[in-house]
Scaffold this active site. Structure first.
Site, PDB file in Angstrom:
ATOM      1  N   SER A  86       0.783  -1.236   0.000  1.00  0.00           N
ATOM      2  CA  SER A  86       0.000   0.000   0.000  1.00  0.00           C
ATOM      3  C   SER A  86       0.815   1.286   0.000  1.00  0.00           C
ATOM      4  O   SER A  86       0.236   2.372  -0.070  1.00  0.00           O
ATOM      5  CB  SER A  86      -0.970  -0.001   1.187  1.00  0.00           C
ATOM      6  OG  SER A  86      -2.026  -0.896   0.914  1.00  0.00           O
ATOM      7  N   TYR A 181     -10.213   2.329   6.388  1.00  0.00           N
ATOM      8  CA  TYR A 181      -9.242   2.001   5.345  1.00  0.00           C
ATOM      9  C   TYR A 181      -9.852   1.037   4.333  1.00  0.00           C
ATOM     10  O   TYR A 181     -10.282  -0.052   4.690  1.00  0.00           O
ATOM     11  CB  TYR A 181      -8.004   1.378   5.983  1.00  0.00           C
ATOM     12  CG  TYR A 181      -6.823   1.283   5.063  1.00  0.00           C
ATOM     13  CD1 TYR A 181      -5.967   2.369   4.909  1.00  0.00           C
ATOM     14  CD2 TYR A 181      -6.558   0.124   4.350  1.00  0.00           C
ATOM     15  CE1 TYR A 181      -4.871   2.292   4.064  1.00  0.00           C
ATOM     16  CE2 TYR A 181      -5.469   0.031   3.509  1.00  0.00           C
ATOM     17  CZ  TYR A 181      -4.629   1.116   3.361  1.00  0.00           C
ATOM     18  OH  TYR A 181      -3.543   1.038   2.528  1.00  0.00           O
ATOM     19  N   SER A 182      -9.895   1.457   3.090  1.00  0.00           N
ATOM     20  CA  SER A 182     -10.482   0.634   2.037  1.00  0.00           C
ATOM     21  C   SER A 182      -9.616   0.696   0.789  1.00  0.00           C
ATOM     22  O   SER A 182      -9.426   1.771   0.209  1.00  0.00           O
ATOM     23  CB  SER A 182     -11.901   1.093   1.704  1.00  0.00           C
ATOM     24  OG  SER A 182     -12.399   0.407   0.566  1.00  0.00           O
ATOM     25  N   GLY A 317       2.762  -1.083   4.088  1.00  0.00           N
ATOM     26  CA  GLY A 317       2.174  -1.902   3.041  1.00  0.00           C
ATOM     27  C   GLY A 317       2.306  -3.377   3.339  1.00  0.00           C
ATOM     28  O   GLY A 317       3.315  -3.823   3.892  1.00  0.00           O
ATOM     29  N   SER A 343       7.395 -15.513   7.096  1.00  0.00           N
ATOM     30  CA  SER A 343       7.822 -16.871   7.412  1.00  0.00           C
ATOM     31  C   SER A 343       6.611 -17.800   7.369  1.00  0.00           C
ATOM     32  O   SER A 343       5.501 -17.384   7.707  1.00  0.00           O
ATOM     33  CB  SER A 343       8.450 -16.900   8.810  1.00  0.00           C
ATOM     34  OG  SER A 343       8.616 -18.224   9.263  1.00  0.00           O
TER      35      SER A 343
END
Length: 362
Positions: A86, A181-182, A317, A343
């Protein structure tokens, strides 16, 4: 702040982790403390590999920990490329603000004026960039089980197909009344750039940001599943077995999170953005402007004051295999670019991440 297909440590959560901020008389970052925290992160399973670039006044250094591949002792390349997720949004928002400075778009005009029929007619350009539009987050409807995501990892997605996933659902709230947040917002932003420039959004990003700043190791990959150049691999568990998730078709993230870069290029970008080299003064003020509805997020830029009193801005991000952080003080004297590869047996990254943040900024 990421695509949310895997567990990631995001800018918002990182900053929240520092609620017990560590203040110190010595405000310079200790490289040994940061290295120890990075080693703690990779040995605990919080990340398979880690690379970081730290700037603290005149002090600049890179560090790494863990390994580049699961069945190899090859170290994480210090100049390695990675998926930034992001952080792509900050590049896209910058382009939209450049267009606003050129008089080609009004931030407070409805998106409908430029992209008729795409989304709710009330939603403005500013609300798209600030995540106050109320648009449903399309990535909530993507498979969360790695075994299911594996079935679509190389699928090509059309941007309007992603938007349609969101608009098939009602708005989360009336536009401008809340913050949520979209990723859908920045798919719309990418389409807006294309409409205003008459070219693919990636060309606008390249011509307006990547080429002028000579970000030669940063790419908008489109359908290319590969990461060019040296890079570490990310993993997750599929049916209990490790699976390399490095190669995916990033069109699933498009303008919300498809780009790849390096810590060096991200550092160049955040310095240029923070010092006004990319935006006119009026738009420079807009990108970091927060509101009562959105107290910690400007226009494609997270803005917070840490408990120790240090103000930081940037973005985080996350996309399968990779978590990335880009943070700077507004005066750019203290900066951190960090990329972690996942991981297949993840641990809790919160404590070592907090140590890194506190050491760099507090």
């Amino acid at each position: 702040m990421g695509i949310r297909l895997v567990a990631t440590v995001t800018t918002a959560s990182l900053l929240a982790l520092t609620t017990a901020g560590v203040a110190s008389a010595d405000t310079s970052a200790d490289r040994k403390v940061i290295q120890q925290a990075m080693d703690q992160l990779t040995t605990s399973g919080g990340a398979l590999g880690l690379q970081a670039r730290v700037t603290d006044g005149r002090q600049r250094f890179t560090a790494r920990s863990g390994k580049a591949e699961l069945d190899s002792d090859r170290p994480v390349p210090l100049d390695g490329r990675f998926r930034v997720g992001s952080i792509t949004k900050t590049f896209v928002s910058t382009v939209v603000l450049q267009l606003a400075g050129e008089g080609k778009v009004d931030l407070d005009a409805p998106v409908e004026n430029y992209l008729p029929g795409l989304i709710d007619k009330q939603i403005t350009v500013r609300q798209i960039l600030q995540h106050t539009s109320g648009l449903y987050n399309y990535t909530n409807d993507l498979p969360r089980d790695p075994a299911e995501f594996e079935k679509i990892r190389f699928k090509h997605w059309e941007p309007k197909e992603l938007v349609a996933m969101a608009t098939s659902k009602p708005l989360d709230f009336p536009p401008g009344t809340k913050w949520n947040y979209s990723n859908t917002n920045y798919i719309v932003a990418g389409l807006l750039v294309e409409k205003l420039t008459g070219k693919p959004y990636e060309k606008a990003v390249e011509q307006r940001i990547l080429k002028p700043l000579r970000l030669n190791d940063t790419e908008v990959p489109g359908d290319n599943p590969n990461i060019k150049g040296p890079h570490a691999h990310g993993y997750w568990a599929v049916n209990g077995k490790p699976s390399d998730i490095t190669r995916i078709n990033p069109s699933v993230a498009w303008a919300a999170g498809e780009m790849t870069s390096t810590t060096r290029d991200l550092d160049t970008f955040i310095v240029a953005l923070s010092t006004g080299k990319l935006l006119k003064p009026a738009q420079q003020k807009e990108i970091s402007k927060t509101t009562d509805v959105s107290p910690n997020y400007g226009l494609g830029l997270g803005v917070q004051t840490l408990p120790c009193g240090t103000k930081v801005w940037g973005h985080g991000g996350g996309i399968p295999g990779y978590s990335t952080e880009l943070l700077s003080t507004p005066d750019t004297k203290k900066r951190l670019e960090l990329s972690a590869t996942s991981s297949p047996t993840p641990g809790d990254p919160s404590e070592p991440y907090t140590k890194i943040l506190n050491e760099v900024f507090c």
